[in-house]
Design an enzyme around this catalytic site. Structure first.
Site, PDB file in Angstrom:
ATOM      1  N   CYS B 175      47.145  87.739   7.071  1.00  0.00           N
ATOM      2  CA  CYS B 175      45.963  87.805   6.205  1.00  0.00           C
ATOM      3  C   CYS B 175      45.510  89.226   5.912  1.00  0.00           C
ATOM      4  O   CYS B 175      44.514  89.430   5.224  1.00  0.00           O
ATOM      5  CB  CYS B 175      44.843  86.979   6.801  1.00  0.00           C
ATOM      6  N   HIS B 315      35.760  91.139   5.748  1.00  0.00           N
ATOM      7  CA  HIS B 315      36.823  90.139   5.838  1.00  0.00           C
ATOM      8  C   HIS B 315      36.138  88.769   5.768  1.00  0.00           C
ATOM      9  O   HIS B 315      36.570  87.913   5.033  1.00  0.00           O
ATOM     10  CB  HIS B 315      37.626  90.325   7.124  1.00  0.00           C
ATOM     11  N   HIS B 352      39.567  81.863   1.287  1.00  0.00           N
ATOM     12  CA  HIS B 352      40.481  82.836   1.895  1.00  0.00           C
ATOM     13  C   HIS B 352      41.824  82.786   1.165  1.00  0.00           C
ATOM     14  O   HIS B 352      42.582  81.836   1.309  1.00  0.00           O
ATOM     15  CB  HIS B 352      40.659  82.506   3.378  1.00  0.00           C
TER      16      HIS B 352
END
Lengths: 395, 425
Positions: B175, B315, B352
């Site tokens: 990620c 994030h 995400h």
């Protein structure tokens, strides 16, 4: 900015023959090449070079860690440990916590039993999508995902060996190995890294991997004939389980800690483009020019055996280095370790340079070496895409 | 040692001259920015495959691409081509060949169930299993199927379409991949290897199996009832991330190269920082030291003090653990002052985007600087008292933003941070 010198100061290797850098030099660097260890039964009509007997606990002490990995990750983590040990850096917390990690990885290892069960059941169902929703949440092991993610080999190396400077994973078949080394080399040369661990691992004993290759008609069928010998019957690649990790260091960094180098990584170049005859030939020629290989150099070739591209590579090597150039196509003995293929070749070159020798012919058509080379050209041309070359020199 | 083209360490200043972005909010910078600053969510009920029996039934899928088949490789490729094209158009490079390498954050692609079922049907008389699939592979040609499951093939396609130079890079840091692609472009420019680099990321991997895998790790929220409200970073009732799709691309150049050709400068990549974590495969070190180190390294690399950071693009995944850890790490680096720095999570709206996240959020960070508008963190109605941050709750905010910190953290102990800034005077 002055360019730093890049030394190879540690090597970890595993192939069908066994494990260890020195072991591989003894085995492959003997007077005559060893008989290949190859399994042509399990996946008939395909041969694979299998995993040797290995005690994972020697490099992955915690059972819990072993359980969280699939074999390609175990093999990579294990081989990385061998390289660190060989470089005298294993468990040296100060060194590994600042060491950069560069990994070439595939991924996507499947649970074959679960897949096949679903395929069987799908014959009795019209709602196959629903079948997946029913089966996958209960049948898939939660940790399997972690064994499938490409960057989790690097993750496991960080966990087990505490290599935590930075961590990057490259993908893209054999080209991944080339990218990994190119990045590692460039960073040390430019002073962006002082010491790093670079390499890859590949598990060939996977029917899903054979399927991936066969979909492109790249897999060799039938006997495991050597790379050039099998050209007469259509060529194709034979995959091999192997791991190759190397410690690269800024020469000054290595000197300061009293490390002895195997060899120097002097240059590396790569490219990619359509695989038509003229363009590929031109790219290969340009790359060999780019890495500035010396006329007397020997070649450690990562040729895959796939028809067309394999001949193109050997023609180019002979054009640049002479008809009698000693080329050793090591996939004849260890198979195509895909992402780990180029790292494996660089390791073989470095071993020969440290020992002041070269390898015996790996198949009949190869020419004997005219002495110990001081410079070795390593090729890494993908079975499908991507081309890379590196020059390794004696220090 | 620095002149107008070099930074505080004498290295070439790296600027952005082209950007492309695509998420569940839409295609292109304009549509995305409008939605993002209006607090619109791109999260919706999944229609791509049946959701019966799944614990999570929502995602930020991108359903508007024109693809021959709906598969992770096909969707990811189409999105990557779109955003790279948008970035190159803006930079003035489309159609003329690109004078540098490609660094592509590649999603995981593999054979999917639809492919296995297709192969099965080709050899229907054989016993179901991999032997049968292999027989189908031997007896027929499947060039496209083969191509789309090679891990490097999206990068090959981009390189071929836009004529980037050399072996295209396919990379993964889970990620954090999107941020890593930019980091690698910056490093190559600083080494003097090239005057320009195309950094791109794409992830279109919302398949039933992909979703189930994340569910099995308990990473996804199961608050399915109101999809647009499910991603709630920094809220007390956050319960996991929402899986999404998206892509972004950035053209990086040295400032000198960009000025010489008269390109419009959209922003600067001032610093990059990275630190690997050895604690756990999916969890961050409880002391937060790897994330702290990555943040510190990026600030140091940029030559920026914490008080110069005007905004943090978090994030902010909306998992209980990430948001708590991210706050702890930021507080460690910024001290009490962290409570006065606006910080928002684009993931509250776009979910995400996994492999693409760091690049998508870098584009949004640079747009934040250019537009002087901070996108909000939506669904922030129940603040987590343990995370007392100014999350720009629910409504965008006008502000002068010159320097942004953007965080990316990933499975496998990956931590990468970027410091982005406005065009230098």
């Amino acid at each position: 900015m002055t360019d730093r010198e890049v030394w190879i100061t540690g090597i970890g290797l595993v192939s069908c023959f066994g494990e260890g850098a020195e072991f591989h030099w003894q085995k492959l660097g003997a007077r005559t090449a060893p008989e290949p260890v190859v399994d042509c039964e399990t996946y008939k009509p395909y041969c694979v070079f299998p995993l040797p007997e290995i005690d994972w606990s020697l490099q992955i002490p915690r059972r819990g860690d072993q359980r969280q990995m699939e074999n390609w990750q175990r093999l990579g983590t294990y081989t990385a440990g061998l390289a660190l040990e060989d470089a005298g850096l294993k468990d040296n917390e100060e060194m590994v916590s600042t060491m950069d990690l560069v990994v070439a990885a595939g991924g996507g290892e499947r649970d074959i039993a679960v897949d096949e069960e679903i395929l069987r059941e799908s014959l009795t169902r019209n709602d196959r999508d629903m079948l997946l929703n029913e089966r996958l949440p209960t049948e898939l092991r939660p940790t399997l995902f972690l064994a499938q993610l490409s960057n989790l080999l690097a993750g496991n190396i960080s966990i087990v060996h505490k290599v935590t400077g930075s961590s990057r994973t490259y993908m893209g078949e054999e080209g991944a190995g080339v990218s990994a080394f190119q990045n590692a080399f460039a960073r040390i040369r430019a002073g962006q890294s002082t010491h790093l661990l670079v390499g890859g691992a590949f598990n060939a004993e996977r029917i899903d991997m054979l399927l991936s290759l066969q979909l492109g008609h790249f897999a060799h069928m039938g006997d495991a004939k050597p790379v050039q010998a099998r050209q007469a019957t259509g060529g194709g690649t034979i995959i091999g389980t192997a791991g190759a990790f190397l410690v690269l260091e800024d020469a000054e960094h290595a000197r300061a800690r009293g490390a002895t180098p195997y060899a120097r990584l002097s240059s590396i170049a790569s490219d990619l483009g359509p695989r038509d005859l003229e363009k590929t030939k031109a790219r290969i020629d340009a790359l060999i020019d780019d890495v500035k290989v010396e006329p007397g150099a020997a070649v450690v070739s990562g040729a895959s055996g796939v028809a067309g591209i394999t001949e193109l590579e050997f023609d180019a090597l002979r054009r640049h280095l002479g008809e009698d150039v000693a080329i050793r196509a090591y996939q004849s003995l260890v198979g195509n370790a895909v992402e780990a293929n180029f790292p494996f070749g660089i390791a073989l070159a470095a071993l020969a340079l440290r020992h002041g020798g070269f390898y015996p012919v790996f198949e009949e058509v190869e020419k004997p070496a005219s002495g110990a080379p001081s410079s070795i050209l390593v090729s890494g041309i993908g079975h499908y895409r991507g081309e890379g070359f590196a020059v390794i020199d004696k220090v | 040692m620095s002149d107008k083209y070099t930074d505080h360490l004498g290295r070439p200043i790296v600027v952005v001259t082209g950007m492309g972005v695509l998420t569940s909010l839409g295609r292109g910078k304009k549509d995305n920015w409008e939605a993002l600053t209006s607090g619109v969510s791109g999260i919706h009920r999944i229609t791509r495959f049946p959701i019966e029996g799944l614990s999570t039934t929502i995602a930020g899928t991108v359903d508007f691409m024109d693809v021959e088949e709906v598969s992770a490789p096909a969707v990811s490729t189409a999105m990557a081509l779109a955003t790279a094209g948008e970035a190159l158009d803006q930079a003035g490079y489309n159609g003329s060949g690109f004078p540098g390498p490609l660094f592509f954050a590649a999603p995981p692609v593999e054979l999917e169930w639809q492919h296995r079922f297709t192969l099965m049907a080709e050899e229907a008389e054989l016993e179901p299993g991999y032997g049968q699939l292999l027989a189908a592979a031997r007896d027929h040609t499947h060039e496209r199927m083969h191509e789309c499951i090679q891990l490097g093939s999206i990068a090959y396609k981009l390189a071929e379409t836009y004529d980037t130079k050399g072996l295209p890079i396919s990379l993964s840091t889970a990620c954090a991949s999107g941020a890593t692609s930019i980091q690698q472009g910056v490093e190559a420019l600083r080494r003097g290897e090239t005057e320009a680099a195309l950094c791109a990321a794409s992830d279109g991997s919302v398949t039933a199996e992909g979703l189930i895998r994340f569910s099995l790790l308990s990473a996804l929220t199961t608050q399915n009832e109101f999809p647009e409200k499910a991603s709630r970073p920094f809220s007390k009732d956050r319960s996991g991330f929402v899986m999404s799709e998206g892509s972004a691309a950035l053209v990086l150049e040295t400032l000198e190269h960009a000025r010489a050709r008269g390109a419009e400068i959209l922003g600067v990549i001032r610093g990059v920082g990275e630190k690997a974590d050895s604690f756990h495969r999916t969890r961050s070190s409880p002391d937060g030291i790897p994330a702290i180190t990555a943040i510190k390294l990026s600030l140091e690399d940029a030559g920026v003090e914490t008080d110069e950071i005007d905004y943090i693009n978090a994030h902010g995944t909306s998992t209980p653990e990430n948001d708590r850890m991210e706050y702890g790490a930021l507080k460690n680096v910024f001290g009490e002052a962290i409570h006065d720095v606006p910080i928002s999570s684009n993931k509250s709206m776009i979910g995400h985007t996994l492999t693409a996240g760091g690049a998508v959020e870098a584009v949004f960070s640079l747009m934040t600087i250019r537009e002087g508008v901070i996108p909000p963190t939506i669904n922030y109605n129940n603040p987590d008292p343990d995370i007392p941050l100014d999350v720009v709750p629910n409504v965008k905010r006008e502000a002068t933003v010159k320097t942004v910190l953007s965080n990316s953290f990933g499975f496998g102990g990956q931590n990468a941070c970027l410091v982005l800034g406005a065009e230098p005077a």
